[in-house]
Design a protein around this motif. Structure first.
Motif, PDB file in Angstrom:
ATOM      1  N   HIS A 111       6.539  28.907  51.279  1.00  0.00           N
ATOM      2  CA  HIS A 111       7.209  27.710  50.732  1.00  0.00           C
ATOM      3  C   HIS A 111       8.660  27.652  51.220  1.00  0.00           C
ATOM      4  O   HIS A 111       9.159  26.588  51.592  1.00  0.00           O
ATOM      5  CB  HIS A 111       7.168  27.707  49.196  1.00  0.00           C
ATOM      6  N   ALA A 112       9.323  28.798  51.213  1.00  0.00           N
ATOM      7  CA  ALA A 112      10.715  28.834  51.688  1.00  0.00           C
ATOM      8  C   ALA A 112      10.746  28.478  53.170  1.00  0.00           C
ATOM      9  O   ALA A 112      11.644  27.775  53.638  1.00  0.00           O
ATOM     10  CB  ALA A 112      11.318  30.217  51.450  1.00  0.00           C
ATOM     11  N   TYR A 113       9.741  28.956  53.905  1.00  0.00           N
ATOM     12  CA  TYR A 113       9.690  28.638  55.335  1.00  0.00           C
ATOM     13  C   TYR A 113       9.513  27.119  55.535  1.00  0.00           C
ATOM     14  O   TYR A 113      10.217  26.502  56.351  1.00  0.00           O
ATOM     15  CB  TYR A 113       8.564  29.407  56.036  1.00  0.00           C
ATOM     16  N   LEU A 114       8.579  26.538  54.772  1.00  0.00           N
ATOM     17  CA  LEU A 114       8.356  25.092  54.906  1.00  0.00           C
ATOM     18  C   LEU A 114       9.633  24.322  54.578  1.00  0.00           C
ATOM     19  O   LEU A 114       9.994  23.365  55.267  1.00  0.00           O
ATOM     20  CB  LEU A 114       7.226  24.634  53.969  1.00  0.00           C
ATOM     21  N   ARG A 115      10.324  24.771  53.551  1.00  0.00           N
ATOM     22  CA  ARG A 115      11.564  24.068  53.205  1.00  0.00           C
ATOM     23  C   ARG A 115      12.595  24.218  54.337  1.00  0.00           C
ATOM     24  O   ARG A 115      13.335  23.290  54.648  1.00  0.00           O
ATOM     25  CB  ARG A 115      12.122  24.570  51.868  1.00  0.00           C
ATOM     26  N   ILE A 157       5.369  14.214  48.198  1.00  0.00           N
ATOM     27  CA  ILE A 157       5.141  15.518  47.573  1.00  0.00           C
ATOM     28  C   ILE A 157       4.306  16.313  48.580  1.00  0.00           C
ATOM     29  O   ILE A 157       3.339  15.785  49.141  1.00  0.00           O
ATOM     30  CB  ILE A 157       4.353  15.359  46.254  1.00  0.00           C
ATOM     31  N   ILE A 158       4.686  17.557  48.804  1.00  0.00           N
ATOM     32  CA  ILE A 158       3.901  18.404  49.720  1.00  0.00           C
ATOM     33  C   ILE A 158       3.121  19.419  48.890  1.00  0.00           C
ATOM     34  O   ILE A 158       3.645  19.956  47.909  1.00  0.00           O
ATOM     35  CB  ILE A 158       4.833  19.126  50.720  1.00  0.00           C
ATOM     36  N   ASP A 186      10.867  28.442  45.348  1.00  0.00           N
ATOM     37  CA  ASP A 186      10.475  27.302  46.181  1.00  0.00           C
ATOM     38  C   ASP A 186       9.086  26.754  45.851  1.00  0.00           C
ATOM     39  O   ASP A 186       8.562  25.928  46.588  1.00  0.00           O
ATOM     40  CB  ASP A 186      10.571  27.685  47.657  1.00  0.00           C
ATOM     41  N   VAL A 187       8.507  27.220  44.758  1.00  0.00           N
ATOM     42  CA  VAL A 187       7.206  26.692  44.319  1.00  0.00           C
ATOM     43  C   VAL A 187       7.471  25.751  43.146  1.00  0.00           C
ATOM     44  O   VAL A 187       7.941  26.174  42.096  1.00  0.00           O
ATOM     45  CB  VAL A 187       6.248  27.829  43.905  1.00  0.00           C
ATOM     46  N   ASP A 188       7.167  24.471  43.364  1.00  0.00           N
ATOM     47  CA  ASP A 188       7.556  23.458  42.383  1.00  0.00           C
ATOM     48  C   ASP A 188       6.369  22.942  41.592  1.00  0.00           C
ATOM     49  O   ASP A 188       6.278  21.759  41.271  1.00  0.00           O
ATOM     50  CB  ASP A 188       8.249  22.295  43.112  1.00  0.00           C
ATOM     51  N   SER A 217       9.481  18.246  46.408  1.00  0.00           N
ATOM     52  CA  SER A 217       8.635  19.163  45.643  1.00  0.00           C
ATOM     53  C   SER A 217       7.548  19.716  46.561  1.00  0.00           C
ATOM     54  O   SER A 217       6.829  18.956  47.215  1.00  0.00           O
ATOM     55  CB  SER A 217       7.978  18.436  44.464  1.00  0.00           C
ATOM     56  N   ILE A 218       7.447  21.036  46.595  1.00  0.00           N
ATOM     57  CA  ILE A 218       6.381  21.685  47.369  1.00  0.00           C
ATOM     58  C   ILE A 218       5.496  22.440  46.375  1.00  0.00           C
ATOM     59  O   ILE A 218       5.915  23.434  45.764  1.00  0.00           O
ATOM     60  CB  ILE A 218       6.940  22.653  48.440  1.00  0.00           C
ATOM     61  N   LEU A 219       4.272  21.927  46.189  1.00  0.00           N
ATOM     62  CA  LEU A 219       3.342  22.523  45.231  1.00  0.00           C
ATOM     63  C   LEU A 219       2.510  23.596  45.926  1.00  0.00           C
ATOM     64  O   LEU A 219       2.247  23.504  47.124  1.00  0.00           O
ATOM     65  CB  LEU A 219       2.400  21.457  44.666  1.00  0.00           C
TER      66      LEU A 219
END
Ligand code: PEP
Length: 252
Positions: free
Chosen positions: A188-192, A164-165, A228-230, A208-210
């Motif tokens: 978040h979209a960039y990290l994904r 989990i990030i 993109d925020v989970d 999951s990116i919190l």
């Protein structure tokens, strides 16, 4: 479908008795989680067994807030992955900015912790995020990308999927200053996309990116509504039962 997660980070707060009361109050709200939702309580080491005993009936989880990057040995005061595993802990936060700043934790050290956690079958909650100076310079994407590259990119796709990030801009942690939904969604979209570039879109879509940084009862739902925020990793507001209950209810 990736999990939507409300994770509490109590840090070094609350006595044992206050922790028991807080968990009792949150559990009393009797929130029914959907299949894709998870609640995790990051509590101090001495409270892990107590917390696990309380939350397991609801199918919530507990998490350690740290572990050491060595298997065992003469490291007075440290706690190993094996110790956590032996008391049934299944999650561990690593790389929180407070640990990076006050305890000098490097990306390399975190990569070692990740290997030990994954080797022990625990789920790492890997924190990343930039300081204010980097945000002001507009180089936050590169900064966070480097954190991922240096700590995560030695992992296989199968192992990466177990992580989990938590993206936590340091300027928003405990400051009351929250990233806007646009700022959160953008990074978040960039990290994904960084994960997708290295591991493929299918793998990136499973992680999951919190978001962490002054998540409150009043802004959780809006932040969690970003594509993109989970969910969130929550400090201050996780110490107030009514607030954390609202934050859990804000999950998609
Ligand atoms: C944190 O410490 O992980 C955090 C996000 O804190 P706060 O919610 O208080 O900003």
């Amino acid at each position: 479908m990736r999990k939507q997660i409300a994770a509490a980070n109590w840090k070094m707060n609350l006595t044992y008795q206050q922790g028991e009361q807080l968990l009792d109050d949150i559990l009393a709200a009797n929130i029914e989680l959907k299949d894709n939702q998870e609640v995790i309580f990051g509590v101090p080491f001495p409270y892990l067994t107590m917390a696990e005993g309380k939350v397991k009936a609801k199918n919530y989880h507990v998490s350690a807030q740290n572990c050491y990057n060595q298997k065992s040995g003469a490291y007075t005061g440290e706690v190993s992955v094996e110790m956590l595993k032996s008391i049934g802990v299944k999650h561990c936060i690593i790389g929180h900015s407070e640990r990076r700043e006050y305890f000098g934790e490097s990306n390399l050290m975190l990569s070692e912790k990740l290997d030990l956690l994954l080797g022990g079958g625990l789920t790492p909650i890997f924190c990343c995020g930039e300081p204010l100076s980097i945000r002001e310079a507009g180089t936050q994407n590169e900064y966070v990308e480097k954190q991922l590259e240096e700590s995560l990119f030695h992992l296989s796709a199968d192992d990466l999927k177990k992580i989990i990030i938590a993206y936590e801009p340091i300027w928003a942690i405990g400051t009351g200053k929250t990233a806007t939904t646009e700022q959160a969604q953008e990074i978040h979209a960039y990290l994904r996309s960084v994960l997708a570039k290295k591991y493929g879109q299918e793998v990136a879509d499973e992680i999951s990116i919190l978001y962490g940084g002054s998540v409150k009862a009043t802004n959780a739902k809006e932040l969690f509504s970003c594509a993109d925020v989970d969910g969130g990793l929550v400090g201050g507001a996780s110490l107030v039962a009514a607030d954390f209950v609202e934050i859990i209810k804000g999950l998609n």
